[in-house]
Scaffold this motif. Structure first.
Motif, PDB file in Angstrom:
ATOM      1  N   ASN A  41       0.833  -1.202   0.000  1.00  0.00           N
ATOM      2  CA  ASN A  41       0.000   0.000   0.000  1.00  0.00           C
ATOM      3  C   ASN A  41       0.861   1.242   0.000  1.00  0.00           C
ATOM      4  O   ASN A  41       0.499   2.269  -0.552  1.00  0.00           O
ATOM      5  N   GLY A 105     -10.498   3.448   0.905  1.00  0.00           N
ATOM      6  CA  GLY A 105     -11.243   4.377   0.070  1.00  0.00           C
ATOM      7  C   GLY A 105     -10.305   5.313  -0.637  1.00  0.00           C
ATOM      8  O   GLY A 105      -9.104   5.314  -0.381  1.00  0.00           O
ATOM      9  N   ASN A 106     -10.862   6.082  -1.569  1.00  0.00           N
ATOM     10  CA  ASN A 106     -10.062   7.097  -2.224  1.00  0.00           C
ATOM     11  C   ASN A 106     -10.018   8.294  -1.308  1.00  0.00           C
ATOM     12  O   ASN A 106     -11.012   8.965  -1.105  1.00  0.00           O
ATOM     13  N   ILE A 107      -8.870   8.514  -0.722  1.00  0.00           N
ATOM     14  CA  ILE A 107      -8.731   9.519   0.315  1.00  0.00           C
ATOM     15  C   ILE A 107      -7.762  10.589  -0.157  1.00  0.00           C
ATOM     16  O   ILE A 107      -6.743  10.278  -0.760  1.00  0.00           O
ATOM     17  N   ARG A 112      -5.560  15.319  -5.705  1.00  0.00           N
ATOM     18  CA  ARG A 112      -4.638  14.244  -5.359  1.00  0.00           C
ATOM     19  C   ARG A 112      -5.337  13.263  -4.434  1.00  0.00           C
ATOM     20  O   ARG A 112      -5.502  13.523  -3.254  1.00  0.00           O
ATOM     21  N   THR A 113      -5.739  12.131  -4.952  1.00  0.00           N
ATOM     22  CA  THR A 113      -6.334  11.124  -4.081  1.00  0.00           C
ATOM     23  C   THR A 113      -5.487   9.870  -4.165  1.00  0.00           C
ATOM     24  O   THR A 113      -4.744   9.660  -5.113  1.00  0.00           O
ATOM     25  N   LYS A 114      -5.569   9.041  -3.133  1.00  0.00           N
ATOM     26  CA  LYS A 114      -4.891   7.765  -3.194  1.00  0.00           C
ATOM     27  C   LYS A 114      -5.779   6.693  -2.584  1.00  0.00           C
ATOM     28  O   LYS A 114      -6.718   6.995  -1.846  1.00  0.00           O
ATOM     29  N   TYR A 115      -5.447   5.472  -2.932  1.00  0.00           N
ATOM     30  CA  TYR A 115      -6.136   4.320  -2.383  1.00  0.00           C
ATOM     31  C   TYR A 115      -5.648   4.200  -0.942  1.00  0.00           C
ATOM     32  O   TYR A 115      -4.613   3.613  -0.667  1.00  0.00           O
TER      33      TYR A 115
ATOM     34  N   VAL B  19     -14.161   8.216   5.833  1.00  0.00           N
ATOM     35  CA  VAL B  19     -13.650   8.680   4.538  1.00  0.00           C
ATOM     36  C   VAL B  19     -14.166  10.090   4.245  1.00  0.00           C
ATOM     37  O   VAL B  19     -13.419  10.972   3.794  1.00  0.00           O
ATOM     38  N   ASN B  23     -11.845  13.424   3.861  1.00  0.00           N
ATOM     39  CA  ASN B  23     -11.837  14.170   2.613  1.00  0.00           C
ATOM     40  C   ASN B  23     -12.202  15.639   2.816  1.00  0.00           C
ATOM     41  O   ASN B  23     -11.654  16.508   2.135  1.00  0.00           O
TER      42      ASN B  23
END
Lengths: 293, 293
Positions: A41, A105-107, A112-115, B19, B23
């Motif tokens: 990760n 989640g996409n955080i 700019r998001t990441k898994y 999440v 965000n």
């Protein structure tokens, strides 16, 4: 995972060599992780956060995680051969394993998001890791419960991590049975009494702030990675200590973790260096022999 | 940066809400960071690692970093309005700033490399952060030296982080002058004496393991975020403590950090909740009033 004492090691190297060292280490580990179906990760400096069972679900995630951890520890021997061949220092790694639900989640921000992985079980995994010394694979009771009698351990101890309501048991694993069988080789690392005890200053490292209580101590016996320390300080297992020797023996701060305390001799504790400073054992033996003459 | 007490908060929420909360928080912070020319190196759970002065060099990197940190703390008010509007809990953030050389490189394995940041100065930045309580911006002496009389502080204290050879000074900044002037509003948060002291159990949290020494204590005065605690335990500034109240007041473990100890009354320490549990101040006042009648 975490490289024990990496801050100290990286201070003594050039930037180029730190990057080289990390790439030897991370490259080798990534190959082992791949073999066991783990998914990386995150690399965070010298640490690796690995997930088993997500995004692709594996029924046997706990088995894979523990087998992979043991295989990674075995692989460190090859990593260290490569390091020494490149003129770089030896590395020691600690691994913590925990099993539980996490939030994936996409955080991040809009741009700019990441898994991302969050939740108490992510924190707990990294806290389990903080109790390790070099070469160890520590697993939480949740992981141990999934594995039953598939694993062999050197023992267990109770910890109460900050921010968690109840104490948990942690197991020191050296072998796993079944389809992913791995067994760590037995280490020949016996404590040997010094002809004369060597004195030093001991201070308790309270978490990340090393300004704690302090007293005198004596190293009475020694192996490559461990020592027997006599001190009037009351040191419980898992406590981190900072050792300061006569500059002739070691000019640097030396760090160690208390492994055990003898019930009948509470002033005598067994410690494990974190990591083992190159040449320290030799310098201590020389000092003890000189003094004994 | 780090959200104080986020492990505890996230345990009481659904995965979806964790999440959502992250965000809201990360999205707002990213906008502020952008405005000051910072570059987000990493989101690690609820933490953000931000670099100023790389990859694009800024002569005024230290000024930008501190101004940005203060602006981020101010922005938290808007984040909390958004959180509460969405039925989510309030957040408290701590920020640590340090200035120094770091190693930047493509770090990782063959299949996965990232623009990584390593070295003692990266570790030191994150250690400075661990000394914060919610709402604080702490900066290292290296950063303070670059800023001279441009900054105003509430004071400073000495720490000796683990793995570092010498103690360093840390400054608690609330304002910066010059082209990036920012000033935190003065908080109206006075300690108010309780009509009757409320008893509790206090235990010292030794780093990440909360199984330390324990004794009784009494809360004598209270504000929204701080309290005056009387206890026979010897508590130094920066020590983390766990407080356990009568379940009627709070069924959860409450965490706090010791801010100061009065020289003339060593049994009396000022503590800051990390974070402030919702409703605790009210429950404590009610309990004290009931007892005082």
């Amino acid at each position: 995972t975490d490289l024990r004492g990496f801050s100290g090691i990286s201070e003594r190297l050039t930037a180029e060599n730190v990057v080289k060292l990390l790439n030897i280490y991370l490259g080798s580990m990534a190959q082992v992780i791949d073999r066991y179906g783990g998914s990386i990760n995150e690399f965070i400096g010298d640490a690796i956060l690995v997930v088993f069972g997500a995004p692709i679900f594996h029924e046997d995630a706990a088995q894979r995680a523990v087998a992979c951890s043991l295989a990674m520890q075995m692989e460190m021997e090859r990593v260290n051969i490569d390091c020494i061949a490149a003129g770089l220092p030896r590395l020691e790694m600690g691994i913590g394993v925990h099993t539980g639900e996490v939030i994936i989640g996409n955080i991040g921000s809009k741009r700019r998001t990441k898994y991302g992985l969050v939740g108490r079980n992510v924190n707990l995994a990294s806290r389990v890791e903080t109790y390790t010394v070099g070469g160890q694979v520590l697993i939480s009771e949740a992981t141990a419960a999934e594995l039953g009698d598939r694993i062999e351990t050197r023992g267990c101890f109770q910890v109460k991590p900050k921010g968690f309501a109840s104490a948990i048991m942690i197991y020191d694993v050296f072998a796993i049975d079944g389809p992913f069988a791995v067994r760590l080789p037995v280490q020949d690392d016996e404590l040997e009494a010094l002809p004369q005890a060597v004195s030093l200053r001991v201070s308790v490292v309270d978490g990340k702030d090393a300004g704690g209580i302090e007293d005198i101590g004596w190293i009475e016996a020694l192996s490559e990675t461990r020592a027997l320390l006599r001190t009037p300080l009351s040191l419980d297992p898992l406590v981190n200590v900072k050792l300061n020797f006569d500059p002739q023996i070691s000019a640097d701060d030396v760090y160690a973790k208390v492994l055990s305390r003898q019930a009948d001799a509470p002033q005598l504790v067994q410690i494990r260096f974190t990591p083992t400073p190159a040449g320290l054992a030799r310098a201590l033996r020389r000092e003890a022999e000189t003094k004994a003459q």
